[in-house]
Design a protein around this motif. Structure first.
Motif, PDB file in Angstrom:
ATOM      1  N   LEU A   1       0.825  -1.201   0.000  1.00  0.00           N
ATOM      2  CA  LEU A   1       0.000   0.000   0.000  1.00  0.00           C
ATOM      3  C   LEU A   1       0.859   1.250   0.000  1.00  0.00           C
ATOM      4  O   LEU A   1       1.891   1.316   0.671  1.00  0.00           O
ATOM      5  CB  LEU A   1      -0.919   0.018   1.230  1.00  0.00           C
TER       6      LEU A   1
ATOM      7  N   ARG B   1      -3.086   7.357  -1.179  1.00  0.00           N
ATOM      8  CA  ARG B   1      -4.313   7.622  -1.919  1.00  0.00           C
ATOM      9  C   ARG B   1      -4.141   8.889  -2.749  1.00  0.00           C
ATOM     10  O   ARG B   1      -3.206   9.660  -2.543  1.00  0.00           O
ATOM     11  CB  ARG B   1      -5.477   7.792  -0.940  1.00  0.00           C
TER      12      ARG B   1
ATOM     13  N   ALA C   1      -2.797   4.836   2.391  1.00  0.00           N
ATOM     14  CA  ALA C   1      -3.730   3.715   2.340  1.00  0.00           C
ATOM     15  C   ALA C   1      -3.314   2.702   3.395  1.00  0.00           C
ATOM     16  O   ALA C   1      -2.203   2.183   3.363  1.00  0.00           O
ATOM     17  CB  ALA C   1      -3.713   3.070   0.956  1.00  0.00           C
TER      18      ALA C   1
END
Length: 233
Positions: free
Chosen positions: A105, A108, A114
């Motif tokens: 991750l 965003r 994230a």
């Protein structure tokens, strides 16, 4: 949980001011006590943002075999050996019985991190703008201390780790990077030591980060817990 930001290059951090963002953190309820009354409670956590990375320093040159002169400068200290880049796929922490696949991750579109989901059994994640585990620098893994509804999260047992415990990370190239725990620290989210957690390291290190400091009056976590570990020699 308190986390870094984008701008990763393969190398080391350079001085710059840290910024603050907000992200959705751990679900309400502490793993060390009964869950909060509401299973939907959550915490918004300030995100300490480290600066961008610069290219890694060149390897230290091999020492000369010639005898040094009386005014010769001392030879530079060799950097600890590290592994080649390879993304992580799973983590195991034998001392506390934790194991998880790893999500990859980043950020965003709005610039916030994230983070892993909070449902029961949700995996931990590797922050993709940190080094891969085994590369030079601090690789960052994030995991929740609890799950939606108040059950334990994947990193519920981090406080049980002691110096000398190991963290094993399987990598895409088939190798396993083994890290040895050095210490764990609890930090207030509003006083998070960004440089200590995300700053330059001479060798390959690991940071495991989760929420801590549950306040039953608010249903929020006020702190982070960070485990520091170093690649086994």
């Amino acid at each position: 949980m308190t986390v870094p930001t984008a701008g990763r290059r393969r190398g080391r951090l350079v001085p710059a001011a840290a910024a603050l963002l907000l992200l959705s953190g751990c679900a309400g309820g502490s793993p060390a006590q009964p869950a909060a009354p509401s299973s939907s409670a959550s915490v918004s956590s300030p995100v300490s943002v480290p600066p961008a990375r610069t290219p890694a320093p060149a390897p230290t040159a091999a020492p000369s075999t010639a005898a040094p002169g009386p005014d010769a400068a001392p030879a530079p200290e060799a950097l600890p050996p590290v592994l080649v880049r390879s993304a992580p796929v799973a983590v195991r922490i034998p001392a506390v019985g934790a194991s998880s696949g790893l999500l990859h991750l980043g950020l965003r579109p709005d610039g916030s991190l994230a983070v892993p989901p909070t449902h029961p059994g949700a995996p931990a994640s590797w922050y993709t703008s940190s080094p891969t585990p085994g590369e030079r620098g601090p690789a960052v893994l994030l995991g929740h201390v609890n799950a939606t509804g108040g059950g334990p999260g994947v990193f519920a047992g981090l406080r049980g780790l002691v110096p000398g415990d190991t963290v094993e990370i399987d990598r895409e190239d088939g190798s396993t990077a083994v890290f040895v725990v050095e210490r764990g620290e609890q930090y207030a989210k509003n006083a998070f030591p960004t440089r200590a957690v995300y700053g330059n390291t001479a060798g390959a290190e690991l940071r495991l980060i989760t929420c801590d400091g549950y306040d039953p009056a608010t249903g929020l976590f006020d702190d982070n817990y960070v485990v520091y570990a170093r690649l086994a020699a």
